[in-house]
Enzyme design. Sequence first.
Site, PDB file in Angstrom:
ATOM      1  N   GLY A 173       0.799  -1.116  -0.085  1.00  0.00           N
ATOM      2  CA  GLY A 173       0.107   0.011   0.146  1.00  0.00           C
ATOM      3  C   GLY A 173       0.839   1.139  -0.052  1.00  0.00           C
ATOM      4  N   GLY A 204       0.544   5.700   0.799  1.00  0.00           N
ATOM      5  CA  GLY A 204      -0.032   7.105   1.097  1.00  0.00           C
ATOM      6  C   GLY A 204       0.526   8.289   0.308  1.00  0.00           C
ATOM      7  N   GLY A 205       0.300   9.357   1.059  1.00  0.00           N
ATOM      8  CA  GLY A 205       0.561  10.595   0.427  1.00  0.00           C
ATOM      9  C   GLY A 205       2.365  10.785   0.561  1.00  0.00           C
ATOM     10  CG  MET A 206       4.095  12.631   2.937  1.00  0.00           C
ATOM     11  SD  MET A 206       4.747  13.530   4.300  1.00  0.00           S
ATOM     12  CE  MET A 206       4.056  12.772   5.861  1.00  0.00           C
ATOM     13  CB  VAL A 238       4.763  -0.223   3.162  1.00  0.00           C
ATOM     14  CG1 VAL A 238       5.456  -1.436   3.947  1.00  0.00           C
ATOM     15  CG2 VAL A 238       4.669   1.163   4.043  1.00  0.00           C
ATOM     16  CE  LYS A 253       6.790   5.464   6.116  1.00  0.00           C
ATOM     17  NZ  LYS A 253       6.529   5.695   7.324  1.00  0.00           N
ATOM     18  CG  ASP A 309      -0.755  10.491  11.260  1.00  0.00           C
ATOM     19  OD1 ASP A 309      -1.990  11.154  11.796  1.00  0.00           O
ATOM     20  OD2 ASP A 309      -0.481   9.939  10.553  1.00  0.00           O
TER      21      ASP A 309
END
Length: 493
Positions: A25, A27-29, A32, A47, A153
């Site tokens: 998957g 994300g924005g930054m 992985v 990552k 977070d």
Amino acid sequence: MDADTYKPGVGDLVDGRYELKDSLGKGGMAQVWRAREVSGGREVAVKFLRHDSEALYCLDPYEREAELAVRNARFRREANLLGTLDHPGITELYGSGSHLGVPYIAMRLVTGVSLRTFLDEHSPLPLATAVAVAIQVAGALACAHTLPVVHRDLKPANIMIDEEGWVVLIDFGIAKPLHADATRYTAHGSTLGTRGYLAPEQLLEREPTTRTDVYCFGCIFYELLTGRPPFPLGPESGLTDKHLNEVPLPPSTYAAGIPEPIGDLVLRMLAKKPEQRPAVDEVLEVLDPFAPGVGDPEPRPRTHPDPTAPMRRPPDRAVRPRPVALTLPVASAPADEWLDARVVEQFCAQAESEIASGEPGDATDRLHGLTERVRKEWGERRPLVRRVWQGAADGFRLSGNFGAAARLYQAVDNDLIHGDGPAERADRALLRLRLAECRLTFGELEAAIATVDAAGRTAAGLPPELAARVEAVRHAVDAQLTARLAEPRRREA
């Protein structure tokens, strides 16, 4: 090929060490991948920092370059933090580096489900299951906060439950050390964190503290108990205003059978002012009596994975140790013998000499292991008990373990000082100043200001010799506070 054009793919050999198997998957930054370590054959998670995210393409070239520099610096910091954090509830760092210009972090692969998926499938949870998850999260946070590091977070998507029921805190991508010399990175565009799980101070773009994590954790715990967050998302929910101004309804409004101490704890975790929230160690203390124990039946309805399983499993069958707050070393004397006061006094004298030199050593370590034992055997009014506790606290403070030191100073102030004469008032002022000094490291500036002011008023009413002792420490703490207040007050990444 450079960082802007390289995209990881199946079969790629990263840095000659990790063979990529499949994507887990992105994300924005970051993204992985599951990978195999070539040398040992174990599966790992790799990552990668993303250089191709949509948010970057929206920036002009100058802004994009600046934002990439910030992201690269944050990514390096995440690797450094994972190498420092040693807890079964936090993913271990295996290695880090750069592959074809793209930074990567290799870490323990956690197989299982995210807490977000777990809640979507199993809400409402049995009380024992909710408490088991909360205790394991709190144990991981206690480790981070002792450094001190704030995650910033916390949300269900950043918590994993593995196949054995162990809960693991992931994604320290925007985590931040709170010590004074930590590098500051200016954020671009939006408040750091995730909407719906942000503390009021994050929404107001103020300095984070460990109590910031406690608020976010409180949102998660509320959802564990009730099946819904304290302030649900909605198209016109006024979510920001609710987090800033609205007191959530007690969790018992939405779920029956929540013990009063737990309901009260959750509401205190969601206090608007950081200083009114409990530390994560207090969260563990409140939850401990409600924790599942060895031999307890499996909660109903059943869940898979089962977060209570590690606590219900006999110790010799546990895969990893149960996550708890940091504990003190075991005392030197055998547990079945009464302590010798003369020996303890010698330990205190040796420890005080080490502390005076600024280098805590073996004697101070012995005091760390004696705190609970002397209190149990001799009670709370014996001066030697307070001497042990304060020596242990001073040792922790000088060695940089500010979280443990703060817990001990607070306990001495709460339970081990009796009377209200000049000497006792001076002792309380000194303890609170040392506690404020520890909390400065956690970014709790307002509490430190109040403590310094109160100590000045106390000193004004003391005999000269006692006043001088208080004033010496007060000026030292005030100098540290002034330095922290002089730091640039800008939003950090």
